[in-house]
Design a protein around this motif. Structure first.
Motif, short mmCIF file in Angstrom:
data_model
loop_
_atom_site.label_atom_id
_atom_site.label_comp_id
_atom_site.label_asym_id
_atom_site.label_seq_id
_atom_site.Cartn_x
_atom_site.Cartn_y
_atom_site.Cartn_z
N ALA A 199 -26.42 -22.01 -5.04
CA ALA A 199 -27.50 -21.89 -6.02
C ALA A 199 -27.01 -21.11 -7.23
CB ALA A 199 -28.70 -21.19 -5.39
N ILE A 200 -27.77 -21.22 -8.32
CA ILE A 200 -27.36 -20.55 -9.56
C ILE A 200 -28.58 -20.10 -10.33
CG2 ILE A 200 -27.27 -22.70 -10.91
CD1 ILE A 200 -24.72 -21.53 -12.26
N ASN A 201 -28.48 -18.93 -10.96
CA ASN A 201 -29.49 -18.46 -11.91
C ASN A 201 -28.82 -17.54 -12.93
OD1 ASN A 201 -29.35 -15.81 -10.82
ND2 ASN A 201 -31.04 -16.19 -9.41
N THR A 202 -29.57 -17.11 -13.92
CA THR A 202 -28.99 -16.32 -15.01
C THR A 202 -28.75 -14.86 -14.60
OG1 THR A 202 -31.21 -15.91 -15.87
CG2 THR A 202 -29.99 -17.75 -16.83
N GLU A 203 -29.43 -14.41 -13.55
CA GLU A 203 -29.29 -13.01 -13.14
C GLU A 203 -28.14 -12.80 -12.16
OE1 GLU A 203 -32.03 -9.68 -10.86
OE2 GLU A 203 -33.01 -11.16 -12.15
N ASP A 204 -28.07 -13.67 -11.15
CA ASP A 204 -27.05 -13.51 -10.10
C ASP A 204 -25.83 -14.39 -10.32
OD1 ASP A 204 -28.74 -11.79 -8.34
OD2 ASP A 204 -29.98 -13.59 -8.23
N GLY A 205 -25.93 -15.36 -11.23
CA GLY A 205 -24.83 -16.30 -11.42
C GLY A 205 -24.76 -17.30 -10.29
N TYR A 206 -23.54 -17.70 -9.96
CA TYR A 206 -23.34 -18.69 -8.88
C TYR A 206 -23.35 -17.97 -7.54
CZ TYR A 206 -21.49 -22.85 -6.56
OH TYR A 206 -21.34 -23.94 -5.76
N MET A 207 -24.16 -18.48 -6.62
CA MET A 207 -24.31 -17.83 -5.31
C MET A 207 -24.04 -18.83 -4.20
SD MET A 207 -27.98 -16.02 -6.01
CE MET A 207 -28.58 -17.45 -6.92
N ILE A 208 -23.43 -18.34 -3.12
CA ILE A 208 -23.36 -19.10 -1.86
C ILE A 208 -24.09 -18.26 -0.82
CG2 ILE A 208 -21.90 -20.11 -0.10
CD1 ILE A 208 -19.74 -20.49 -2.19
N LEU A 209 -25.25 -18.75 -0.40
CA LEU A 209 -26.13 -18.01 0.50
C LEU A 209 -26.04 -18.60 1.90
CD1 LEU A 209 -29.16 -18.07 -1.95
CD2 LEU A 209 -27.62 -16.12 -1.58
N GLU A 210 -25.97 -17.73 2.90
CA GLU A 210 -25.88 -18.19 4.29
C GLU A 210 -27.20 -17.94 5.00
OE1 GLU A 210 -22.17 -17.48 6.48
OE2 GLU A 210 -21.53 -16.30 4.73
N SER A 211 -27.56 -18.86 5.90
CA SER A 211 -28.82 -18.73 6.62
C SER A 211 -28.70 -19.32 8.02
CB SER A 211 -29.94 -19.43 5.85
OG SER A 211 -31.17 -19.28 6.51
N LYS A 212 -29.52 -18.80 8.92
CA LYS A 212 -29.57 -19.35 10.28
C LYS A 212 -30.47 -20.59 10.35
CE LYS A 212 -29.00 -14.74 12.28
NZ LYS A 212 -29.68 -13.66 13.06
N SER A 213 -31.38 -20.71 9.39
CA SER A 213 -32.27 -21.88 9.35
C SER A 213 -32.70 -22.13 7.91
CB SER A 213 -33.51 -21.65 10.24
OG SER A 213 -34.26 -20.56 9.76
N GLU A 224 -26.54 -27.37 -3.99
CA GLU A 224 -26.01 -28.08 -2.82
C GLU A 224 -26.40 -27.33 -1.55
OE1 GLU A 224 -21.72 -29.65 -0.99
OE2 GLU A 224 -21.80 -28.56 -2.89
N ILE A 225 -26.65 -28.08 -0.49
CA ILE A 225 -26.86 -27.50 0.84
C ILE A 225 -25.79 -28.07 1.76
CG2 ILE A 225 -28.45 -27.28 2.79
CD1 ILE A 225 -30.75 -27.76 0.79
N GLU A 226 -25.13 -27.19 2.51
CA GLU A 226 -24.11 -27.64 3.44
C GLU A 226 -24.68 -27.75 4.85
OE1 GLU A 226 -20.36 -25.60 3.29
OE2 GLU A 226 -20.63 -25.05 1.18
N GLU A 227 -24.03 -28.56 5.67
CA GLU A 227 -24.53 -28.80 7.03
C GLU A 227 -24.53 -27.53 7.87
OE1 GLU A 227 -23.77 -31.99 10.66
OE2 GLU A 227 -22.93 -32.36 8.67
N ASP A 228 -23.65 -26.59 7.55
CA ASP A 228 -23.63 -25.32 8.29
C ASP A 228 -24.63 -24.31 7.71
OD1 ASP A 228 -22.41 -24.65 5.94
OD2 ASP A 228 -20.55 -23.89 6.84
N LYS A 229 -25.54 -24.82 6.90
CA LYS A 229 -26.67 -24.06 6.33
C LYS A 229 -26.24 -23.02 5.29
CE LYS A 229 -28.29 -23.49 10.57
NZ LYS A 229 -27.63 -24.61 11.28
#
Length: 417
Positions: free
Chosen positions: A96-110, A87-92
């Protein structure tokens, strides 16, 4: 950590955009790729013909991808492979998910959306007949042969004359299969002319224009395909049926921009392309979310994807430095004979020196004028000897031609006087 830029997709568009952003001063870049390696669809395209525009030499798909993979690896751009964006949120924020990091919520400026496209399947076009094994999309068969090492069939019929279908007609022939027919619904091919020559004519593979598959017959696996001529309304003509004994039917019936994530976040789509609506800077309607490559519209050549992606990477750098004006937008509209135009709107203040407009026509035309107007003003007139829906057109307009425009830009085909 908050990233300056997250690129969703590690194919040719994502790689070129990330690298261009990096060399234009963007730090803390992350590329997210759902496959186990970078390169995208290029990894299975082992034929040559790539790179003539970008590198001035002829490369295979993996060679082309490798050039950009090496460029990215020589930087501090972070890459997460085998990672699925959920999923991508409007506030960027990106989930995301993978077997190494598990469930991630990543923040970005763009964010740059570079997810590419997918193939239309049998279900999308509603072919009648039995539900059997031996029916593949052309891209799936290409992966089986070129990456997995499996031969999906020996006697082949291909529905659709898109470039992937044409290339697979040659590929199957070279692997010892017999390609009995390439069948195209339209009265013209949907592939590049060079592929018609190099993949069909050079191998004496027949192309049936204005034909389609009307039945698929078999017991568990495809045994026979029946095709028929179609009339001007695309309806089968009785009495024109042709039967082909075969064990595989390949479908090359179009590509669809991969935009499930885009729709979910609220990015506006263009119903002409099934891709995204973007500005001259390749920015979507959501601030800070950009897009490039086949997720915007399906390109003929990877070189054009790279050109567009580089432009997007530069635009992101300007955005992060607050150098995008984003004001006084003018729409670009298609009129007579034009199927679509990209970008769909422009801010003239944000054009550096020239504007590149990509477009496709809606039929085969000869000796036409491509007319670009704004209100009563004629911006540019271009003579075109030959136009076809299978070949994307590019129009390059210098900023000087646009700087005083106030009305929407309209592009149309006109008769030569």
């Amino acid at each position: 950590m908050i990233y300056d830029l997250i690129v969703v997709g590690g194919g040719p568009a994502g790689l070129a955009a990330a690298y261009e952003a990096y060399i234009n001063g963007v730090n803390n870049i992350l590329i997210i790729e759902r496959d186990k390696e970078l390169g995208g669809i290029l990894n299975q395209c082992i034929h040559n013909g790539f790179g003539l525009h970008t590198f001035k030499e002829e490369l295979t798909g993996p060679e082309y991808a490798d050039r950009f993979i090496k460029l990215v690896k020589d930087t501090n751009i972070e890459v997460k492979l085998d990672t699925m964006v959920l999923e991508i949120e409007e506030d960027k924020k990106i989930h995301a998910i993978n077997t190494e990091d598990g469930y991630m919520i990543l923040e970005s400026k763009s964010i740059i959306l570079a997810m590419g496209c997918r193939e239309r399947t049998r279900g999308a076009i509603g072919i009648p007949g039995d539900r059997l094994s031996g029916i593949f999309t052309a891209g799936a068969a290409q992966r089986y042969i070129n990456i997995e090492g499996y031969m999906p069939g020996k006697e082949v019929v291909i529905l659709g004359s898109g470039d992937i279908g044409l290339i697979m007609a040659r590929r199957m022939t070279l692997e010892g299969a017999k390609v009995k027919a390439v069948v195209e619904l339209m009265p013209y091919s949907n592939g590049l002319n060079r592929n018609i020559v190099q993949c069909l004519e050079d191998y004496d593979i027949p192309l049936y224009l204005s034909h389609t598959v009307i039945d698929i017959i078999g017991d568990n696996r495809v045994e026979k395909v029946i095709i028929s001529k179609v009339d001007e309304n695309k309806k089968p003509v009785k009495g024109s049926e042709i039967e082909f004994m075969c064990d595989i039917l390949l479908l090359s019936v179009g590509l669809i921009p991969e935009n499930e994530l885009s729709k979910k976040v609220g990015v506006n789509l263009d119903n002409r392309t099934n891709g995204l609506i973007v500005t001259e800077s390749m920015e979507t309607n959501i601030d800070g979310i950009f897009a490039c490559g086949n997720v915007v519209h399906v390109h003929d050549l990877v070189d054009f994807v790279t050109e567009e992606a580089r432009h997007t990477g530069k635009a992101v750098a300007k955005y992060l430095n607050n150098n995008l004006e984003k004001k006084a937008y003018i729409n670009i509209k298609n009129a007579n004979g034009i199927n679509y135009t990209v970008p769909q709107k422009i801010s003239i203040d944000d054009i550096e020196d020239k504007l590149t407009i990509f477009m496709r026509v809606n039929n085969v035309y000869k000796d036409k004028i491509l007319k670009i107007t704004s209100g009563e003003k004629i911006v540019q007139i271009l003579k075109k000897k030959h136009l076809t829906p299978s070949e994307m057109e590019r129009v390059i307009l210098k900023k000087d031609l646009l700087k005083d425009l106030k009305d929407d830009i309209v592009i149309s085909l006109e008769e030569v006087n």
